[in-house]
Motif scaffolding. Structure first.
Motif, PDB file in Angstrom:
ATOM      1  N   LYS A  49      78.382  56.928  49.096  1.00 21.76           N
ATOM      2  CA  LYS A  49      79.728  56.560  48.069  1.00 21.76           C
ATOM      3  C   LYS A  49      79.084  55.982  46.938  1.00 21.76           C
ATOM      4  N   ALA A  50      77.786  55.544  46.755  1.00 23.06           N
ATOM      5  CA  ALA A  50      77.314  54.914  45.542  1.00 23.06           C
ATOM      6  C   ALA A  50      76.339  55.700  44.853  1.00 23.06           C
ATOM      7  N   ARG A  51      76.124  57.036  45.354  1.00 23.17           N
ATOM      8  CA  ARG A  51      75.373  57.940  44.678  1.00 23.17           C
ATOM      9  C   ARG A  51      75.701  58.410  43.544  1.00 23.17           C
ATOM     10  N   ILE A  52      74.739  58.627  42.451  1.00 23.16           N
ATOM     11  CA  ILE A  52      75.138  58.993  41.137  1.00 23.16           C
ATOM     12  C   ILE A  52      74.556  60.537  41.127  1.00 23.16           C
ATOM     13  N   LEU A  53      75.673  61.347  40.614  1.00 22.71           N
ATOM     14  CA  LEU A  53      75.373  62.667  40.347  1.00 22.71           C
ATOM     15  C   LEU A  53      74.778  63.126  38.848  1.00 22.71           C
ATOM     16  N   PRO A  54      73.955  64.152  38.882  1.00 24.22           N
ATOM     17  CA  PRO A  54      73.249  64.621  37.717  1.00 24.22           C
ATOM     18  C   PRO A  54      74.401  64.596  36.458  1.00 24.22           C
ATOM     19  N   ALA A  55      75.562  64.995  36.897  1.00 21.78           N
ATOM     20  CA  ALA A  55      76.520  65.000  35.658  1.00 21.78           C
ATOM     21  C   ALA A  55      77.091  63.628  34.955  1.00 21.78           C
ATOM     22  N   ALA A  56      76.927  62.770  35.728  1.00 23.52           N
ATOM     23  CA  ALA A  56      77.042  61.178  35.251  1.00 23.52           C
ATOM     24  C   ALA A  56      75.872  60.902  34.270  1.00 23.52           C
ATOM     25  N   MET A  57      74.876  61.341  34.950  1.00 25.43           N
ATOM     26  CA  MET A  57      73.558  60.921  34.234  1.00 25.43           C
ATOM     27  C   MET A  57      73.507  61.586  32.842  1.00 25.43           C
ATOM     28  N   ILE A  58      73.825  62.739  32.779  1.00 24.67           N
ATOM     29  CA  ILE A  58      73.907  63.345  31.657  1.00 24.67           C
ATOM     30  C   ILE A  58      74.721  63.003  30.405  1.00 24.67           C
ATOM     31  N   ILE A  59      75.949  62.602  31.016  1.00 23.34           N
ATOM     32  CA  ILE A  59      77.171  62.024  30.072  1.00 23.34           C
ATOM     33  C   ILE A  59      76.382  60.781  29.492  1.00 23.34           C
ATOM     34  N   ARG A  60      75.791  59.812  30.598  1.00 25.77           N
ATOM     35  CA  ARG A  60      75.318  58.729  30.035  1.00 25.77           C
ATOM     36  C   ARG A  60      74.201  58.916  28.802  1.00 25.77           C
ATOM     37  N   ALA A  61      73.274  59.998  28.988  1.00 28.96           N
ATOM     38  CA  ALA A  61      72.310  60.424  28.102  1.00 28.96           C
ATOM     39  C   ALA A  61      73.053  60.937  26.665  1.00 28.96           C
ATOM     40  N   VAL A  62      74.324  61.601  26.860  1.00 25.15           N
ATOM     41  CA  VAL A  62      74.933  61.945  25.544  1.00 25.15           C
ATOM     42  C   VAL A  62      75.556  60.832  25.020  1.00 25.15           C
ATOM     43  N   VAL A  63      75.986  59.791  25.506  1.00 26.31           N
ATOM     44  CA  VAL A  63      76.491  58.674  24.872  1.00 26.31           C
ATOM     45  C   VAL A  63      75.348  57.607  24.376  1.00 26.31           C
TER      46      VAL A  63
END
Lengths: 382, 81
Positions: A208-222
């Motif tokens: 449930k708490a896992r972080i997907l690469p897609a979220a990490m990439i959006i964080r990097a964009v931000v």
């Protein structure tokens, strides 16, 4: 005293159906509170009030189609404790009457439709599927039941709401291509360091708490946009405006229907876990047709990721009045030369489409460089 | 729970994520994400739902062993007592 109007949720929206009130006359409301649900071509959207006050009068009944700008309710501000003056009441009265005429043009060439007899379940299903009950009534005697809706839905594979969405995209993209002088830049990014780092983090997390690469990439964009804010904003009336908040529009596919790009509101203030949670929530609500008005109007840049479908380079079309779009491709095992050695690394192509009126290639290049650096040093992403 | 029952559970969970799919639309030996157009978020929800139902967590390192319906069912069958 002020009027609460049917909001415009994009230049392509002409009208929407008021589905449900979440408040009643006499209720106290606060700025930002969801007070009604409307149905647009983008699904059911919760709409917010922009002031504190008390609901003085509700002007539109549920299931009424209203044009953008139609007064839906009257809100009395907290300070105004005086009763409604007759002048205001009269004004409210006159503005109430054109509502019937505010129905869209398609009703013009048919006789005023009577309310079709249908079971509540059938009505609900027809609404979900975008089917017109009046059309069904022509071929049916008596009340319409759920089974009839379902069989009608099977024959009508392309639902009208899918068509509406196509139309909306068509008009926005024609405008973008005609008006915006795009420039494109792209960079290959070695994702191996960030992906291994994320895998380590996820080992300690439940599913449930896992972080997907897609979220990490959006964080990097931000994070990169914080350093290069010029790409996060609007081109309006001949001027470039940088947006203080970062509300990236995320392209989200809806099965069999199309794509919506709702905003991940306030992304600047989210850490990595929060970005993941908010993104997951946004995707679920987009697919369930449960977005808020602000999420459809506040996008300050667009991020589109077609990697799941195997696309390597994404050359996007900017959504006006935004000034940039970031396209992300599939992460692919690629030979990678570094320090005189060739190894196989996981590589992603990031593409930036920029509005040349607002920024130059140099700004775009700075952004891609910053984005790359953050992903090479993923601890910054937390 | 035998492998067939697990397979049925998996299919039921997939149909919650993608209600437009019929029972027979779900291939046994093709990559699920590619064949059914389910994205990484859907896939994570699927694994989470199966964890809640079957009590087995699939670590990311094992994703390669749960890429098709048959392989996923076999993976769970081996680990459920």
């Amino acid at each position: 005293m002020s009027e609460f109007l049917m909001p415009s949720l994009g230049a392509d929206m002409e009208s929407a159906v008021l589905m449900q009130w979440k408040v009643k006359v006499g209720d106290k409301v606060t700025k930002g509170q969801v007070i009604a649900e409307i149905e647009t071509s983008k699904g059911v959207i919760e709409i917010e009030v922009f002031q504190d006050g008390i609901i003085e009068k509700i002007l539109v009944e549920p299931e009424t189609e209203c044009r953008v700008g139609t007064p839906l309710a009257i809100i009395r501000s907290d300070e105004e404790n005086i009763p409604v003056s007759s002048a205001t009441a009269a004004q409210a009265q006159t503005e109430e009457t054109p509502l019937e005429k505010a129905k869209p043009d398609r009703s013009k060439d048919t006789t005023q439709p009577q309310r079709v007899k249908a079971s509540p379940a059938a009505r609900k299903k027809a609404r979900e599927l975008g089917l017109d009950l009046a059309d069904l009534a022509k071929t049916s005697d008596g009340e319409i039941h759920l089974s009839q809706i379902e069989s009608a839905a099977e024959t009508e594979f392309k639902t009208p709401s899918a068509d509406k969405m196509r139309q909306a995209i068509a008009s926005a993209m024609s405008l973008a291509n005609a008006e915006i002088p795009h420039y494109y830049l792209s960079a290959s990014i070695n994702m191996s360091p960030a992906l291994s780092w994320l895998e380590e983090i996820n080992k300690n997390f439940t599913i449930k708490a896992r972080i997907l690469p897609a979220a990490m990439i959006i964080r990097a964009v931000v994070l990169a946009l914080k350093e290069v804010p010029e790409l996060n904003g609007y081109w309006q009336e001949g001027h470039h405006q940088v947006c203080k908040e970062i509300h990236p529009g995320i392209a989200i596919a809806i099965r069999k229907k199309g794509v919506i790009t709702p905003a991940l509101l306030g992304a600047k203030d989210m850490n990595l876990s929060r970005t993941m949670q908010a993104l997951d929530d946004l995707i679920m609500r987009t697919r369930a047709g449960k977005l808020r008005g602000a999420e459809l109007t506040q996008q300050s840049i667009t991020i589109t990721n077609l990697g799941d479908l195997g696309v390597e380079n994404v050359y996007g079309v900017i959504y006006p009045p935004q000034v940039a779009l970031i396209g992300l491709g599939k992460i692919i095992d690629t030979p990678w030369a570094q320090e005189n050695k060739v190894t196989v690394q996981k590589v992603m192509k990031a593409t930036l489409a920029g509005d040349h009126r607002a920024t130059d290639g140099r700004t775009g290049a700075l952004f891609l460089d910053k984005f790359n650096r953050i992903l090479q040093n993923p601890k910054e992403l937390l | 729970m035998n492998k067939e029952q697990i397979k049925t559970s998996i299919i039921e969970q997939i149909r919650i994520i993608a209600p437009d799919l019929e029972y027979d639309d779900i291939p046994s030996d093709e990559n699920l994400q590619n064949a059914l157009e389910i994205d990484s978020f859907d896939f994570l929800h699927l694994l989470n739902a199966l964890y809640e139902q079957l009590g087995v967590q699939v670590p990311e390192a094992d994703y390669g062993e749960v890429d098709t319906l048959n392989r996923m069912a076999a993976y769970f069958a081996k680990r459920i007592k």
